[in-house]
Design a protein around this motif. Structure first.
Motif, short mmCIF file in Angstrom:
data_model
loop_
_atom_site.label_atom_id
_atom_site.label_comp_id
_atom_site.label_asym_id
_atom_site.label_seq_id
_atom_site.Cartn_x
_atom_site.Cartn_y
_atom_site.Cartn_z
N ASP A 68 11.82 -13.19 0.05
CA ASP A 68 10.62 -13.24 -0.50
C ASP A 68 9.43 -12.37 0.03
OD1 ASP A 68 11.75 -15.34 -2.14
OD2 ASP A 68 11.17 -17.15 -1.05
N VAL A 126 7.57 -9.20 0.63
CA VAL A 126 7.40 -7.84 0.06
C VAL A 126 7.20 -6.84 1.26
CG1 VAL A 126 6.01 -6.31 -1.62
CG2 VAL A 126 6.55 -8.91 -1.91
N THR A 176 5.93 -12.70 -2.25
CA THR A 176 5.91 -12.55 -3.56
C THR A 176 4.87 -13.32 -4.31
OG1 THR A 176 7.64 -14.15 -3.79
CG2 THR A 176 8.24 -11.92 -4.12
N ASP A 177 4.40 -14.60 -3.48
CA ASP A 177 3.29 -15.52 -4.04
C ASP A 177 2.18 -15.75 -3.19
OD1 ASP A 177 4.57 -17.01 -2.33
OD2 ASP A 177 5.28 -18.45 -3.87
N ASN A 235 4.86 -6.17 -6.38
CA ASN A 235 3.69 -7.08 -6.62
C ASN A 235 2.57 -6.35 -6.92
OD1 ASN A 235 3.17 -5.68 -4.04
ND2 ASN A 235 2.07 -7.49 -3.26
N ASP A 269 1.01 -3.58 -5.59
CA ASP A 269 0.55 -2.96 -4.13
C ASP A 269 0.78 -1.66 -4.27
OD1 ASP A 269 -0.82 -5.50 -3.83
OD2 ASP A 269 -0.11 -5.75 -1.91
#
Length: 249
Positions: free
Chosen positions: A159, A161, A177-178, A227, A229
């Motif tokens: 998870d 990034v 990811t969140d 994501n 970025d």
């Protein structure tokens, strides 16, 4: 996962092999049927393998040790393995508990050679094992664990990034990811846990999850992450990533 079927009566053992493997296949188990069935051979195979494995044991195993004693020895090498007793001796169930073998199930031999009545018992036990295996696999998923002050953070590696050094501070931003986290740990300390091949740790100020990279522009020194970025690097820095990709070809 290896599957052992230990029964000293050859007709029963061969019949159990057929019934059990049919149910394993129907439930999409990833397994290998072990040829060993005698206690010494089973234990030798268990010592040489990685668990958890699955064991179908006859309690009244007329060899140097019985099925309960074999299960106790198996526990020394495969504490998370799944032991299922297949027996006509229902009266010996308490003995399996006294021996602390932690059985997953009991299947009566009363219906031996009667597939219609026997197979559902096997399937019921295997469905329970399937659920427990799924839980074990989730628990074994690699994680990053960080103690930062009063915060204890555990994140699944899949998870994350990327991780970014906060310049001028002994601090790192962890982007998942969140969510984003700021922890009071230097990046090199975190990189020490990111060694499973998923991460690229050669940048001084970043650790990148390569599975989260969407695109790389080596001419402009820009990496776009899943994501959204955009991370910018000098040409001298990003050539480290180019060299890594070329080495994988």
């Amino acid at each position: 996962m290896k599957v052992f079927i230990s029964d000293d009566q050859e007709p029963q053992r061969l019949w159990l092999n057929d019934v059990i493997t049919k149910q394993l296949d129907d439930l999409n188990f990833d397994y290998e049927l072990a040829p060993a069935w005698q206690p010494a051979d089973v234990l030798a195979a268990v010592k040489a393998s990685r668990g958890p494995n699955l064991y179908f044991l006859d309690i009244v195993l007329q060899r140097e040790i019985n099925g309960i004693q074999l299960a106790s020895k198996i526990r020394d090498y495969d504490p998370d393995g799944f032991i299922v007793y297949v027996t006509v001796r229902d009266d010996m169930m308490p003995a399996t508990l006294d021996a602390m073998t932690t059985p997953t199930g009991f299947i009566s031999k009363a219906n031996m050679f009667d597939v219609v009545h026997f197979a559902p018992q096997v399937r019921q036990v295997l469905e329970v094992i399937k659920k427990r295996l799924n839980c074990l696999q989730r628990e074994m998923e690699p994680t990053l664990t960080i103690q930062s002050g009063a915060l204890l953070l555990t994140l699944k590696l899949k998870d994350i990034v990327y991780c970014e050094k906060v310049h001028g501070l002994r601090t790192t931003r962890i982007i998942t990811t969140d969510q984003a986290y700021v922890v009071h740990k230097n990046l090199n300390t975190i990189k020490a846990q990111l060694t499973n091949g998923r991460f690229f740790n050669e940048f001084q100020s970043y650790a990148l999850n390569l599975s989260m990279v969407v695109s790389v522009d080596f001419n402009k020194g820009v990496i776009r992450m899943i994501n959204g970025d955009r991370l910018t690097f000098s040409r001298g820095t990003i050539k480290k990533l180019r060299a890594y990709y070329q080495a994988q070809e």
